[in-house]
Design a protein around this motif. Structure first.
Motif, PDB file in Angstrom:
ATOM      1  N   GLY A  86      26.210  33.150  -9.226  1.00 31.25           N
ATOM      2  CA  GLY A  86      26.660  33.463  -7.869  1.00 31.25           C
ATOM      3  C   GLY A  86      25.739  34.107  -7.179  1.00 31.25           C
ATOM      4  N   LYS A  87      24.916  34.771  -7.769  1.00 32.29           N
ATOM      5  CA  LYS A  87      23.768  35.529  -7.064  1.00 32.29           C
ATOM      6  C   LYS A  87      22.553  34.508  -6.521  1.00 32.29           C
ATOM      7  CE  LYS A  87      24.121  40.249  -9.150  1.00 32.29           C
ATOM      8  NZ  LYS A  87      24.969  40.738  -8.097  1.00 32.29           N
ATOM      9  N   LEU A  88      22.403  33.663  -7.400  1.00 38.70           N
ATOM     10  CA  LEU A  88      21.363  32.414  -7.273  1.00 38.70           C
ATOM     11  C   LEU A  88      21.985  31.578  -6.141  1.00 38.70           C
ATOM     12  CD1 LEU A  88      20.045  31.322 -10.604  1.00 38.70           C
ATOM     13  CD2 LEU A  88      18.819  32.220  -8.638  1.00 38.70           C
ATOM     14  N   ALA A  89      23.216  31.226  -6.178  1.00 45.39           N
ATOM     15  CA  ALA A  89      23.819  30.659  -5.142  1.00 45.39           C
ATOM     16  C   ALA A  89      23.694  30.981  -3.725  1.00 45.39           C
ATOM     17  CB  ALA A  89      25.431  30.199  -5.419  1.00 45.39           C
ATOM     18  N   ARG A  90      23.988  32.411  -3.688  1.00 45.84           N
ATOM     19  CA  ARG A  90      23.877  33.051  -2.408  1.00 45.84           C
ATOM     20  C   ARG A  90      22.390  33.149  -2.015  1.00 45.84           C
ATOM     21  NH1 ARG A  90      27.996  35.522  -4.920  1.00 45.84           N
ATOM     22  NH2 ARG A  90      26.941  37.246  -5.883  1.00 45.84           N
ATOM     23  N   ALA A  91      21.651  33.458  -2.720  1.00 43.22           N
ATOM     24  CA  ALA A  91      20.215  33.481  -2.456  1.00 43.22           C
ATOM     25  C   ALA A  91      19.765  32.171  -2.008  1.00 43.22           C
ATOM     26  CB  ALA A  91      19.434  33.904  -3.714  1.00 43.22           C
ATOM     27  N   ARG A  92      20.002  30.959  -2.586  1.00 44.56           N
ATOM     28  CA  ARG A  92      19.505  29.838  -2.217  1.00 44.56           C
ATOM     29  C   ARG A  92      20.069  29.328  -0.927  1.00 44.56           C
ATOM     30  NH1 ARG A  92      20.318  27.358  -8.283  1.00 44.56           N
ATOM     31  NH2 ARG A  92      18.169  27.911  -9.135  1.00 44.56           N
ATOM     32  N   ALA A  93      21.347  29.725  -0.689  1.00 39.47           N
ATOM     33  CA  ALA A  93      21.881  29.265   0.768  1.00 39.47           C
ATOM     34  C   ALA A  93      21.198  30.103   1.623  1.00 39.47           C
ATOM     35  CB  ALA A  93      23.348  29.636   0.514  1.00 39.47           C
ATOM     36  N   SER A  94      21.101  31.293   1.623  1.00 38.89           N
ATOM     37  CA  SER A  94      20.214  32.226   2.577  1.00 38.89           C
ATOM     38  C   SER A  94      18.982  31.712   2.948  1.00 38.89           C
ATOM     39  CB  SER A  94      20.275  33.564   2.210  1.00 38.89           C
ATOM     40  OG  SER A  94      19.664  34.393   3.247  1.00 38.89           O
ATOM     41  N   ILE A  95      18.166  31.320   1.787  1.00 39.19           N
ATOM     42  CA  ILE A  95      16.696  31.158   1.879  1.00 39.19           C
ATOM     43  C   ILE A  95      16.740  29.736   2.355  1.00 39.19           C
ATOM     44  CG2 ILE A  95      14.560  30.304   0.450  1.00 39.19           C
ATOM     45  CD1 ILE A  95      15.417  32.657  -1.484  1.00 39.19           C
ATOM     46  N   TYR A  96      17.625  28.644   2.035  1.00 40.08           N
ATOM     47  CA  TYR A  96      17.794  27.325   2.643  1.00 40.08           C
ATOM     48  C   TYR A  96      17.999  27.598   4.211  1.00 40.08           C
ATOM     49  CZ  TYR A  96      19.151  22.431   3.174  1.00 40.08           C
ATOM     50  OH  TYR A  96      19.284  21.109   3.585  1.00 40.08           O
ATOM     51  N   ALA A  97      19.064  28.476   4.745  1.00 41.75           N
ATOM     52  CA  ALA A  97      18.870  28.454   5.998  1.00 41.75           C
ATOM     53  C   ALA A  97      17.929  28.852   6.930  1.00 41.75           C
ATOM     54  CB  ALA A  97      20.584  29.321   6.244  1.00 41.75           C
ATOM     55  N   ARG A  98      17.310  29.988   6.242  1.00 42.56           N
ATOM     56  CA  ARG A  98      16.361  30.281   6.870  1.00 42.56           C
ATOM     57  C   ARG A  98      14.875  29.921   7.057  1.00 42.56           C
ATOM     58  NH1 ARG A  98      16.767  35.583   8.286  1.00 42.56           N
ATOM     59  NH2 ARG A  98      18.417  37.071   7.573  1.00 42.56           N
ATOM     60  N   MET A  99      14.880  28.660   6.090  1.00 39.24           N
ATOM     61  CA  MET A  99      13.617  27.912   5.854  1.00 39.24           C
ATOM     62  C   MET A  99      13.836  26.564   6.517  1.00 39.24           C
ATOM     63  SD  MET A  99      11.282  29.680   4.467  1.00 39.24           S
ATOM     64  CE  MET A  99      10.056  28.390   4.053  1.00 39.24           C
ATOM     65  N   GLU A 100      14.994  26.649   7.276  1.00 34.81           N
ATOM     66  CA  GLU A 100      15.503  25.079   7.915  1.00 34.81           C
ATOM     67  C   GLU A 100      14.207  24.473   8.804  1.00 34.81           C
ATOM     68  OE1 GLU A 100      17.955  22.050   8.927  1.00 34.81           O
ATOM     69  OE2 GLU A 100      18.604  23.597   7.488  1.00 34.81           O
ATOM     70  N   GLY A 101      13.606  25.292   9.624  1.00 35.31           N
ATOM     71  CA  GLY A 101      12.418  24.794  10.356  1.00 35.31           C
ATOM     72  C   GLY A 101      11.251  24.238   9.553  1.00 35.31           C
ATOM     73  N   TRP A 102      11.236  24.477   8.345  1.00 36.48           N
ATOM     74  CA  TRP A 102      10.273  24.172   7.581  1.00 36.48           C
ATOM     75  C   TRP A 102      10.249  22.957   6.555  1.00 36.48           C
ATOM     76  CZ3 TRP A 102       5.340  25.704   8.539  1.00 36.48           C
ATOM     77  CH2 TRP A 102       5.315  26.976   9.231  1.00 36.48           C
ATOM     78  N   ARG A 103      11.507  22.348   6.849  1.00 35.86           N
ATOM     79  CA  ARG A 103      11.720  21.088   5.854  1.00 35.86           C
ATOM     80  C   ARG A 103      11.205  19.905   6.833  1.00 35.86           C
ATOM     81  NH1 ARG A 103      17.309  20.381   4.794  1.00 35.86           N
ATOM     82  NH2 ARG A 103      17.857  21.538   6.519  1.00 35.86           N
TER      83      ARG A 103
END
Length: 191
Positions: A174-191
């Motif tokens: 659960g913690k990894l899923a939430r961390a990944r979702a947050s990081i993924y959203a914040r790194m959107e501009g770098w993909r």
């Protein structure tokens, strides 16, 4: 074979598997252990520096981790798993260091060293990416950040992370899923 140079460049152990090196080192072969140190110290240092926010503290943690590893090497049941074992020791030492810090002191942000052979444009882009990732990591909770670092940087399994942080494997997921979702959203501009 040529004798081992101080920098280890001529070491006969450089192409030997981790499992063989562990066996030799457990029997007291210092050169084999030195090869393990050269092979795994950079990753351990990078991991500890990311967790602690300090290169000097990371160096202390890595040094302590190798001292513990040298003393406990005969207890390692699977010599081929020495990388995960070393990362587990490093994470324990880093967590112990974090637990010893005062709670009101913020962890300083550090720039990661970039090899000088890279072009200036690449250095600027890479540093911007690292700053964005650091900001994304700072935005998640401490327990989510620790889970993410132990999984993505140290390469530990969910069960190993759960054991390390003293939580259930389902909580790790659960913690990894939430961390990944947050990081993924914040790194959107770098993909």
């Amino acid at each position: 074979m040529a004798p081992t140079g101080e920098d280890g460049a001529d070491s006969p152990w450089e192409d030997v598997s981790d499992g063989t090196l562990v066996g030799r080192a457990a029997d007291g072969d210092v050169a084999a252990f030195e090869t393990l140190v050269r092979r795994h110290a950079p990753m351990m240092r990078a991991f500890a520096a990311r967790m602690l926010g300090s290169v000097s503290a990371a160096d202390d943690v890595v040094q302590d981790s190798f001292l513990i590893a040298w003393r406990q090497l005969p207890t390692l049941h699977d010599p081929a798993a020495v990388k995960a074992w070393l990362m587990k020791i490093t994470s324990r030492q880093a967590l112990s260091c974090l637990r010893g810090r005062p709670f009101d002191r913020a962890v300083p942000e550090r720039e990661c060293a970039v090899p000088p052979e890279l072009q200036p444009e690449s250095v600027v882009i890479r540093n911007a990416q690292l700053r964005a990732l650091a900001a994304a990591l700072e935005a998640v909770s401490e327990d989510q950040r620790q889970c993410w670092l132990l999984r993505e940087v140290a390469g530990l399994s969910y069960e190993q992370i759960a054991e390390e942080l003293r939580i259930r494997p389902s909580a790790v997921r659960g913690k990894l899923a939430r961390a990944r979702a947050s990081i993924y959203a914040r790194m959107e501009g770098w993909r």
